[in-house]
Scaffold this active site. Structure first.
Site, PDB file in Angstrom:
ATOM      1  N   PRO A   1      -0.287   3.701  -3.805  1.00 26.81           N
ATOM      2  CA  PRO A   1      -1.126   2.810  -2.992  1.00 26.81           C
ATOM      3  C   PRO A   1      -1.369   1.429  -3.573  1.00 26.81           C
ATOM      4  O   PRO A   1      -1.946   0.584  -2.891  1.00 26.81           O
ATOM      5  CB  PRO A   1      -2.439   3.592  -2.884  1.00 26.81           C
ATOM      6  CG  PRO A   1      -2.488   4.415  -4.118  1.00 26.81           C
ATOM      7  CD  PRO A   1      -1.073   4.805  -4.411  1.00 26.81           C
ATOM      8  N   PHE A   2      -0.967   1.159  -4.824  1.00 26.67           N
ATOM      9  CA  PHE A   2      -1.210  -0.149  -5.429  1.00 26.67           C
ATOM     10  C   PHE A   2       0.086  -0.736  -5.972  1.00 26.67           C
ATOM     11  O   PHE A   2       0.161  -1.203  -7.108  1.00 26.67           O
ATOM     12  CB  PHE A   2      -2.272  -0.042  -6.530  1.00 26.67           C
ATOM     13  CG  PHE A   2      -3.583   0.483  -6.019  1.00 26.67           C
ATOM     14  CD1 PHE A   2      -4.410  -0.309  -5.243  1.00 26.67           C
ATOM     15  CD2 PHE A   2      -3.980   1.784  -6.278  1.00 26.67           C
ATOM     16  CE1 PHE A   2      -5.608   0.173  -4.741  1.00 26.67           C
ATOM     17  CE2 PHE A   2      -5.173   2.286  -5.789  1.00 26.67           C
ATOM     18  CZ  PHE A   2      -5.993   1.474  -5.018  1.00 26.67           C
TER      19      PHE A   2
ATOM     20  N   ARG B   1      -4.619   0.981   2.175  1.00 26.35           N
ATOM     21  CA  ARG B   1      -4.949   0.539   3.537  1.00 26.35           C
ATOM     22  C   ARG B   1      -4.231  -0.744   3.919  1.00 26.35           C
ATOM     23  O   ARG B   1      -3.692  -0.847   5.011  1.00 26.35           O
ATOM     24  CB  ARG B   1      -6.456   0.347   3.674  1.00 26.35           C
ATOM     25  CG  ARG B   1      -6.858  -0.166   5.054  1.00 26.35           C
ATOM     26  CD  ARG B   1      -8.358  -0.248   5.235  1.00 26.35           C
ATOM     27  NE  ARG B   1      -8.691  -0.823   6.535  1.00 26.35           N
ATOM     28  CZ  ARG B   1      -9.932  -1.055   6.958  1.00 26.35           C
ATOM     29  NH1 ARG B   1     -10.967  -0.747   6.179  1.00 26.35           N
ATOM     30  NH2 ARG B   1     -10.152  -1.587   8.155  1.00 26.35           N
TER      31      ARG B   1
ATOM     32  N   SER C   1       0.810  -1.222   0.000  1.00 27.12           N
ATOM     33  CA  SER C   1       0.000   0.000   0.000  1.00 27.12           C
ATOM     34  C   SER C   1       0.841   1.269   0.000  1.00 27.12           C
ATOM     35  O   SER C   1       0.296   2.370  -0.027  1.00 27.12           O
ATOM     36  CB  SER C   1      -0.922   0.013   1.222  1.00 27.12           C
ATOM     37  OG  SER C   1      -0.157   0.125   2.411  1.00 27.12           O
TER      38      SER C   1
ATOM     39  N   GLU D   1      -2.937   3.241  -9.739  1.00 22.48           N
ATOM     40  CA  GLU D   1      -4.282   3.041 -10.283  1.00 22.48           C
ATOM     41  C   GLU D   1      -4.865   1.688  -9.894  1.00 22.48           C
ATOM     42  O   GLU D   1      -4.314   0.634 -10.210  1.00 22.48           O
ATOM     43  CB  GLU D   1      -4.270   3.172 -11.815  1.00 22.48           C
ATOM     44  CG  GLU D   1      -5.645   3.033 -12.440  1.00 22.48           C
ATOM     45  CD  GLU D   1      -5.679   3.381 -13.917  1.00 22.48           C
ATOM     46  OE1 GLU D   1      -6.755   3.299 -14.519  1.00 22.48           O
ATOM     47  OE2 GLU D   1      -4.620   3.745 -14.477  1.00 22.48           O
TER      48      GLU D   1
ATOM     49  N   LYS E   1      -7.229   8.907 -16.170  1.00 22.54           N
ATOM     50  CA  LYS E   1      -6.945   9.465 -17.487  1.00 22.54           C
ATOM     51  C   LYS E   1      -6.803  10.963 -17.322  1.00 22.54           C
ATOM     52  O   LYS E   1      -7.716  11.643 -16.844  1.00 22.54           O
ATOM     53  CB  LYS E   1      -8.080   9.135 -18.459  1.00 22.54           C
ATOM     54  CG  LYS E   1      -7.650   8.726 -19.850  1.00 22.54           C
ATOM     55  CD  LYS E   1      -6.494   7.837 -19.846  1.00 22.54           C
ATOM     56  CE  LYS E   1      -6.288   7.094 -21.146  1.00 22.54           C
ATOM     57  NZ  LYS E   1      -4.967   6.494 -21.165  1.00 22.54           N
TER      58      LYS E   1
END
Length: 459
Positions: free
Chosen positions: A235-236, A43, A34, A257, A274
């Site tokens: 976060p990803f 999270r 994360s 994303e 985008k």
């Protein structure tokens, strides 16, 4: 007899790297990251290794489960069968993952779903998809500041032993050459012009055109991931590595994303990105760039096209009337860029499962264009080499029906002695070639710099 899964507390750490470090060289080690404590929005961290089984899919849909080769024209059905084979006695829990699939679905997996074409060549030797079946996980919840070990009793004792082992020593990571693009400015401009011809002819409304950059390297990819994470917390993010026969293979993803998130109750959410501007060097410049992006009709048009495409994709597997757009073109700011981000929601139809959703929407429309199949065919024609993991997804599918996946942008892929990065952007009728070319570089310039600069080395 089905074994009971136990959930045991562990000391909370605001950064997952210390937990992952002693596990990172074990078979099938995976980190879904994360980006805490620096990144906004995330999270959970999910860490695991030593999967029960591994399922690989090649570019033609042939699958390998462990060392057994099978012909399967629907890899998502094969992955569902693997997930269904996991038998555990589950406790009640709000944690996102109680065992299931973790891995990646590469962009080229889309070739098994649609007639894309065979013009581009395969440069990176990773499988089109590699998914492990995991019966345990270490999960960190940064909102509640809690860490948990989810495992059967025997597996729990095994994992605690691994965590007590000293972390393996890391070797220095160093680039042996600068990153070189597969296309020069004129090569990109030729392909840009071809996209404009297709748009004027009515073949498509938008094409996401990308270019690949490659460099030679030596050393350990773990400090390389740490450099990237420090330079651009997102976060990803995710890290996965394997010692393949032809040399180490790894994915170092710093994606901002989310692709698809699905809860066990069937609620679905997608967050397409985008529209991009770099962060400014001063507060005034940063605010100006953010305002410019928020007011850009071109960027909003690109975003809306992808939202419409996602609404159609979700509509294939969601309950009629449930698909909605609670956020359209919202401004979100990250360490190096501003983005326009929308949210598309829905509810899975009766009898549909998360992997049905993933198959219906794969690959994500934000990195293909619209209409999707024709856009993928044009991408295959114009981009010299295949995208590999780039623009695919990293994530997990839990045995109860939870799923969370990213779009694998801002992602480095190591294969043998070379490491690859891709930068791309959506082209529409009023795109300007020089601005689009610079945008592809802006999106990954900080990744290149972090990998090239030994001052970013981490212990």
């Amino acid at each position: 007899m089905t074994e009971r899964l136990q959930i045991s507390p562990l000391p909370y750490r605001d950064d997952p790297l210390a937990y992952f470090a002693p596990l990172r060289q074990r078979p099938g080690a995976v980190l879904l990251d994360s980006g805490k404590p620096a990144a906004p929005g995330g999270r959970y961290d999910i860490i695991s290794c030593d999967p029960v089984s591994v399922l690989d899919v090649d570019g033609q849909g042939v699958i390998r489960i462990d060392d057994v080769v099978r012909d399967c024209r629907n890899p998502f059905m094969a992955q569902q069968a693997l997930l269904d084979s996991l038998s555990l006695d589950l406790p009640d829990s709000d944690l996102p993952f109680l065992g299931g699939l973790i891995g990646y679905w590469g962009y080229d997996l889309g070739r098994s779903l649609e007639p894309v074409g065979e013009s581009s060549r395969q440069v990176v030797a990773l499988p089109a998809s590699r998914i492990g079946l995991y019966d345990w996980a270490l999960i960190q919840d940064h909102r509640e500041q809690q860490s948990w070990l989810v495992a059967t009793k025997d597996r729990r004792d095994q994992v605690l032993g691994w965590l007590q082992q000293p972390s393996s020593a890391t070797q220095d990571f160093r680039l042996l050459s600068p990153f070189e693009g597969e296309l020069d400015r004129s090569g990109y401009a030729e392909r840009f012009a071809a996209v404009q011809d297709y748009i004027r002819a009515g073949d498509c409304y938008q094409i996401n055109l990308a270019q690949r950059f490659s460099a030679r390297y030596r050393g350990d990819l773990w400090p390389a991931y740490q450099r990237l994470r420090q330079a651009t917390p997102t976060p990803f993010a995710g890290y996965m590595a394997w010692n393949a026969e032809r040399g180490e293979q790894a994915i170092l993803s710093l994606s901002p994303e989310r692709f698809l998130h699905c809860r066990a109750d069937g609620h679905v959410e997608a967050r397409p990105i985008k529209g991009t501007r770099p962060r400014g060097s001063t507060a005034g410049e940063d605010a100006r760039l953010a305002d410019e992006l928020a007011a850009s009709l071109k960027d909003r048009a690109e975003n809306v096209m992808i939202v419409d495409l996602l609404r159609n994709d979700l509509g294939r597997v969601c309950r009629p009337g449930s698909v909605r757009v609670p956020q359209l073109c919202g401004l979100e700011s990250y360490a190096n860029v501003h983005h326009l981000v929308s949210i598309v929601c829905g509810e899975l139809a009766e009898g549909k499962r998360p992997l049905d959703l993933l198959a219906a929407a794969f690959p994500g429309g934000s990195i293909t264009g619209a209409p999707k199949v024709r856009a993928m065919q044009i991408i295959d024609e114009l981009e010299p080499s295949r995208r590999s993991v780039y623009c695919g997804s990293l994530g997990f599918v839990d045995v109860r029906g939870n799923m969370d996946t990213s779009i694998a942008i801002r992602t480095a892929v190591a294969d043998g002695a070379r490491i690859h990065l891709w930068g791309g952007g959506g082209l529409v009728a009023d795109s300007v070639v020089e601005a689009e070319y610079i945008e592809t570089l802006d999106k990954i310039r900080h990744l290149m710099s972090a990998l090239a600069d030994p001052k970013h080395d981490m212990e």
